[in-house]
Scaffold this active site. Structure first.
Site, PDB file in Angstrom:
ATOM      1  N   HIS A 100       0.936  -1.301   0.144  1.00 44.97           N
ATOM      2  CA  HIS A 100      -0.031   0.044  -0.056  1.00 44.97           C
ATOM      3  C   HIS A 100       0.872   1.273   0.172  1.00 44.97           C
ATOM      4  O   HIS A 100       2.154   1.165   0.154  1.00 44.97           O
ATOM      5  CB  HIS A 100      -1.201  -0.112   1.279  1.00 44.97           C
ATOM      6  CG  HIS A 100      -0.149   0.225   2.306  1.00 44.97           C
ATOM      7  ND1 HIS A 100       0.362  -0.805   2.830  1.00 44.97           N
ATOM      8  CD2 HIS A 100      -0.012   1.259   3.438  1.00 44.97           C
ATOM      9  CE1 HIS A 100       0.944  -0.596   4.181  1.00 44.97           C
ATOM     10  NE2 HIS A 100       0.676   0.781   4.462  1.00 44.97           N
ATOM     11  N   ASP A 102       0.671   4.897   1.941  1.00 40.61           N
ATOM     12  CA  ASP A 102      -0.239   5.509   3.138  1.00 40.61           C
ATOM     13  C   ASP A 102      -0.953   6.400   2.747  1.00 40.61           C
ATOM     14  O   ASP A 102      -0.720   7.444   2.132  1.00 40.61           O
ATOM     15  CB  ASP A 102       0.895   6.018   4.365  1.00 40.61           C
ATOM     16  CG  ASP A 102       1.816   4.919   4.912  1.00 40.61           C
ATOM     17  OD1 ASP A 102       0.897   3.912   5.116  1.00 40.61           O
ATOM     18  OD2 ASP A 102       2.634   4.908   5.584  1.00 40.61           O
ATOM     19  N   HIS A 256       4.827   0.064   0.209  1.00 43.68           N
ATOM     20  CA  HIS A 256       5.461  -0.842   1.326  1.00 43.68           C
ATOM     21  C   HIS A 256       4.564  -1.851   1.765  1.00 43.68           C
ATOM     22  O   HIS A 256       3.272  -1.892   1.723  1.00 43.68           O
ATOM     23  CB  HIS A 256       5.941   0.137   2.415  1.00 43.68           C
ATOM     24  CG  HIS A 256       5.075   1.033   3.361  1.00 43.68           C
ATOM     25  ND1 HIS A 256       4.303   2.058   2.688  1.00 43.68           N
ATOM     26  CD2 HIS A 256       4.121   0.753   4.405  1.00 43.68           C
ATOM     27  CE1 HIS A 256       3.511   2.385   3.283  1.00 43.68           C
ATOM     28  NE2 HIS A 256       3.533   1.839   4.457  1.00 43.68           N
ATOM     29  N   ARG A 271       5.068   5.696  13.991  1.00 48.61           N
ATOM     30  CA  ARG A 271       5.130   6.031  13.058  1.00 48.61           C
ATOM     31  C   ARG A 271       4.406   7.868  12.902  1.00 48.61           C
ATOM     32  O   ARG A 271       3.610   7.883  13.506  1.00 48.61           O
ATOM     33  CB  ARG A 271       4.427   5.428  12.020  1.00 48.61           C
ATOM     34  CG  ARG A 271       4.249   5.945  10.454  1.00 48.61           C
ATOM     35  CD  ARG A 271       3.578   4.951   9.649  1.00 48.61           C
ATOM     36  NE  ARG A 271       2.298   5.958   9.265  1.00 48.61           N
ATOM     37  CZ  ARG A 271       1.034   5.233   8.630  1.00 48.61           C
ATOM     38  NH1 ARG A 271       1.419   4.093   8.190  1.00 48.61           N
ATOM     39  NH2 ARG A 271       0.192   6.212   8.172  1.00 48.61           N
TER      40      ARG A 271
HETATM   41  C1  SIN Z   1       2.868   0.711   7.892  1.00 48.89           C
HETATM   42  O1  SIN Z   1       2.325   0.397   7.111  1.00 48.89           O
HETATM   43  O2  SIN Z   1       3.108   2.031   8.131  1.00 48.89           O
HETATM   44  C2  SIN Z   1       3.730  -0.054   8.886  1.00 48.89           C
HETATM   45  C3  SIN Z   1       5.058  -0.525   8.160  1.00 48.89           C
HETATM   46  C4  SIN Z   1       5.780  -1.425   9.135  1.00 48.89           C
HETATM   47  O3  SIN Z   1       5.324  -1.634  10.379  1.00 48.89           O
HETATM   48  O4  SIN Z   1       6.933  -2.004   8.735  1.00 48.89           O
END
Ligand code: SIN
Length: 293
Positions: A100, A102, A256, A271
Site C-alpha cells: 500500500h 499510506d 511498502h 510512525r
Molecule cells: C505501515 O504500514 O506504516 C507499517 C509498516 C511497518 O510496520 O513496517
C-alpha cells in the site's frame, strides 16, 4: 551536503542508508535539506542507532511538513500525531501487512512516513518497499500514455471495514472501523512528483477501488495487472529492523509491505506521517469521486 552525512545506496531501484546524523538533535536547515534531497533521490531512506522520544520524532517529522492525525488509528496519549504500530505475541494480524501507499484514501494523501523501531522481533518483521517510479518507467510507452490519461478512485472503505485487514482487532492498537460515510477520492493513476518531476504509478491494492469511468470488471482487469507488475522484485528493497532504526519513505512514489513472519513475538514501532504543505495542496489534482451506478 554537511560533511558528516554519508549516503549508501542499498538496492538498484530505491533505498539508501544515511549515517552521520543524530535525529534526536535539532538539525540545522542544511542537514534537513540534505535529508530531504536524499529522500527525493532514493525514495526511501534509512537511519540506524537512533534514540527518538515521541517528542523528538514529532519535531523531526515536522521539519518536512504538517503531521497527519490518522482518521481511524488512535494516536499516542498526549501525541495524537504519533501512531504506535504494535503487534503483540498473541496478535494474528499485523498492521500494514499488504502492499500500500499510506493514506491514498484521503483527498490530500500523505507525502511521507517516518517509522521508528522501538522493539523488534528476534527474527522477521522486515519491511519491503517498491518503487512505483521504476514500475512506471518499465511499462511500454503505449501503456504509459494510456495510464497518464486515467484517474482512479481510492477509499478506506474496504481496508478499514469490519472485514478489512487494517481494522482487525489488535491488543495494543485502537482502530476504528470506517462507517458507510467514508469518502472516495479521485487521484491521477500516474503522479508527477511535485518536487522531482519524475512520474510514478499511483494505484495500490489496499485503497484503489476502481478506475474512474470504467466498469468494475474492466477496472479489475487492468488494476490486477498493475498490482502484479508493481511488486516485481527488481523494483523493491527490503529493510531489516533493529531497535533504533528509522525508515522515511515517500508515499508519492513508494509502496511498502510489513512482513508478518514472526509469530509469538512482539514488534513495536512508532510512525509519524507527513502531510503536504498547504501550498502543494492548492495545486492538488484530487477531487471527490462522483457516485457510480
Ligand atoms: C505501515 O504500514 O506504516 C507499517 C509498516 C511497518 O510496520 O513496517
Amino acid at each position: 551536503m554537511p560533511e558528516t552525512l554519508k549516503i549508501r545506496r542499498l538496492a538498484g531501484a530505491l533505498g539508501a542508508e544515511i549515517s552521520g546524523v543524530d535525529l534526536a538533535q535539532e538539525a540545522p536547515d542544511a542537514t534537513i535539506a540534505a535529508i530531504r534531497q536524499a529522500l527525493l533521490d532514493h525514495q526511501v531512506i534509512f537511519f540506524r542507532d537512533q534514540t527518538l522520544t515521541p517528542e523528538r520524532q514529532v519535531a523531526f517529522g515536522a521539519r518536512f511538513g504538517p503531521l497527519n492525525i490518522h482518521p481511524y488509528v488512535a494516536g499516542m496519549a498526549g501525541h495524537p500525531e504519533v501512531m504506535e504500530v504494535v503487534k503483540e505475541p498473541g496478535d494474528r494480524v499485523n498492521f500494514g501487512g499488504g502492499w500500500h501507499s499510506d493514506m491514498s484514501f484521503l483527498e490530500r494523501p500523505a507525502i511521507g512516513s517516518i517509522l521508528y523501531a522501538v522493539e523488534t522481533p528476534e527474527f522477521g518483521g522486515d519491511t519491503l518497499f517498491a518503487s512505483q517510479a521504476a514500475a512506471f518507467e518499465a511499462l511500454s510507452p503505449g501503456l504509459q500514455v494510456t495510464l497518464e490519461g486515467l484517474n482512479a478512485i481510492h477509499s478506506a472503505a474496504r481496508e478499514y471495514s469490519a472485514q478489512g485487514h487494517s481494522a482487525q482487532k489488535r491488543k495494543s492498537m485502537a482502530i476504528a472501523e470506517a462507517d458507510g460515510l467514508v469518502g472516495e477520492y479521485v487521484h491521477p493513476m500516474v503522479l508527477v512528483h511535485p518536487e522531482t518531476g519524475r512520474k510514478a504509478l499511483y494505484v495500490n491494492p489496499a485503497f484503489t477501488i476502481r478506475i474512474e469511468g470504467w466498469k468494475t470488471r474492466e477496472s479489475m482487469a487492468l488494476l490486477s495487472y498493475l498490482f502484479e507488475h508493481c511488486r516485481y522484485e527488481g523494483f523493491t528493497c527490503r529493510f531489516n529492523w533493529r531497535p533504533g532504526s528509522v525508515a522515511f519513505w515517500d508515499n508519492r512514489s513508494v509502496w511498502h509491505f510489513a512482513l508478518n513472519d514472526y509469530p509469538g513475538q512482539r514488534r513495536h514501532m512508532r510512525r509519524v506521517t507527513v502531510d503536504p504543505w498547504p501550498v502543494e495542496a492548492a495545486s492538488k489534482t484530487a477531487r471527490r469521486a462522483e457516485a457510480v451506478s
